[in-house]
Design an enzyme around this catalytic site. Structure first.
Site, short mmCIF file in Angstrom:
data_model
loop_
_atom_site.label_atom_id
_atom_site.label_comp_id
_atom_site.label_asym_id
_atom_site.label_seq_id
_atom_site.Cartn_x
_atom_site.Cartn_y
_atom_site.Cartn_z
N SER A 65 -24.93 11.02 25.05
CA SER A 65 -23.55 10.70 24.69
C SER A 65 -22.70 10.40 25.91
CB SER A 65 -22.96 11.91 23.95
OG SER A 65 -21.58 11.72 23.75
N TYR A 120 -20.55 20.97 23.47
CA TYR A 120 -21.34 19.87 22.89
C TYR A 120 -21.80 18.91 23.99
CZ TYR A 120 -22.39 15.32 20.96
OH TYR A 120 -23.00 14.11 20.71
N LYS A 173 -25.70 18.06 25.80
CA LYS A 173 -26.36 16.76 25.99
C LYS A 173 -26.76 16.60 27.46
CE LYS A 173 -26.51 15.49 21.99
NZ LYS A 173 -27.62 14.88 21.28
#
Ligand SMILES: NC(=O)c1ccc[n+]([C@@H]2O[C@H](COP(=O)([O-])OP(=O)(O)OC[C@H]3O[C@@H](n4cnc5c(N)ncnc54)[C@H](O)[C@@H]3O)[C@@H](O)[C@H]2O)c1
Length: 342
Positions: free
Chosen positions: A117, A141, A145
């Site tokens: 991302s 989050y 990643k």
């Protein structure tokens, strides 16, 4: 070619599965349906279960020994939720990916595409980032990643594994054939809010008009989900060319290269809709950032991939899907409303 798609019942994974099918690649889907939808895997090869279930992964490879690559889209993705439940996000996104990788390596699956991302980038002064830009995620989050990318970079040095990590910017739209789309009834990202306003008359809020962008609103790089899916097809086709010799790990930004501000998105939305939605300017929300867009052409040079669908098409397909969604997936449930995602 046959590929394993983990998270293939979700928004992006199901679109990748459709693009694979259209390209003559057979997807084998593994999904625990935590956020994915059974409707998105109808008439597709589907295993209901968790990526950390190594016995299930063993069974999949025993039943499909011709799987040549794995695409890993399975993750939890809601940024504010990750701030509230960081351990859950590190367990689901990092811990389970480690288990999944272990099982893939044990089954001799050495080609791996990772759904990364743009949320991992530290936004720079001009908002434009490329693959060498500093990584400094601002949420658990995003950090999950970035951590998986580090796990992958180390793993390719130790195991018979090669990896392409694809850093998505902001997906919009739906499968143009309307097989799948965003499964949430009322997504609360910016385009979802605009669609809600168009459908209910609710006032759309431009949250933050004092960012140092050209018009003060936040800037993003909206890429059509069908274009994202095509990038996976290209990466699968070119995998052995892109990762030849000593090259075992590559990272590509997947964005359009055009930064679009919220006000510009709003103008484009109103044009596609054919009428203006009611709008007010509101203060920034906690945790917001000015945003980023890609300035990289690496995906174009190495994967031969470039977005082909416009922002207007992304908006059009999102609107079309919003009209179909309840019919295909059942009525919207207010309890299922989920906070802003990346
Ligand atoms: N949507 C975005 O804006 C965006 C942006 C950048 C990157 N990504 C990445 O793309 C990937 C797909 O995102 P999405 O928007 O399609 O989300 P999604 O929630 O629609 O899809 C995720 C899928 O993974 C499944 N899943 C989750 N944990 C699992 C597990 N442990 N085992 C098996 N299945 C599991 C879910 O049921 C769901 O079908 C994610 O990895 C996400 O981090 C998404």
């Amino acid at each position: 070619m046959k590929v394993l798609i983990a998270g293939g019942a979700g928004f992006i994974g199901s679109t990748i599965a459709s693009a694979c099918l259209d390209a003559g690649i057979t997807p084998v889907i593994l999904d625990n349906l935590s956020t994915g939808r059974a409707e998105f895997v109808e008439n597709r090869i589907f295993y209901h279960g968790d990526i950390a279930d190594s016995a299930l992964v063993d069974r999949i490879f025993a039943e499909h020994p011709d799987i040549e690559a794995a695409v890993h889209c399975a993750a939890l993705i809601v940024v504010p939720d990750s701030v509230e439940h960081p351990l859950r996000y590190y367990r689901e996104n990092v811990g389970k990916t480690v288990e999944f990788l272990d099982a893939l390596v044990a089954n001799g699956c050495g080609r791996f595409l990772f759904s990364s991302s743009a949320a991992i980038y530290q936004p720079g002064d001009d908002f434009a980032v490329d693959e060498t830009s500093p990584v400094a995620a601002t949420s658990p989050y995003g950090e999950s990643k970035a951590m998986v990318e580090r796990v992958l970079a180390d793993s390719v040095r130790a195991y018979p594994l090669r990896v392409i990590s694809l850093r998505y910017f902001n997906p919009v739209g739906a499968d143009p054939k309307m097989r799948t789309g965003l499964q949430l009834p009322r997504p609360s990202h910016v385009l979802g809010k605009m669609i809600e306003s168009a459908r209910t008359g609710a006032t759309f809020q431009v949250t933050g008009a004092d960012w140092p962008t050209r018009d003060g609103s936040g800037i993003r790089d909206y890429v059509h989900v069908w274009d994202l899916a095509q990038a996976h097809v290209e990466a699968l086709r070119r995998f052995d060319t892109v990762l030849a010799g000593d090259r075992r790990y590559e990272v590509f930004n997947l964005g359009t290269g055009d930064g679009t501000t919220v006000r510009e998105l709003l103008d484009a939305f109103n044009t596609v809709l054919g009428r203006p939605i009611p709008t007010v300017v509101a203060p920034r929300r906690p945790g917001d950032s000015a945003g980023t867009y890609t300035r990289s052409d690496r995906a174009r040079r190495h994967l031969g991939w470039a977005p082909t669908l416009s922002l207007a098409e992304g908006i059009q397909h999102s609107l079309q899907w919003a009209e179909l969604r309840d019919e295909l997936l059942g009525p919207a449930d207010d309890a299922a409303r989920v906070p802003a995602q990346r």
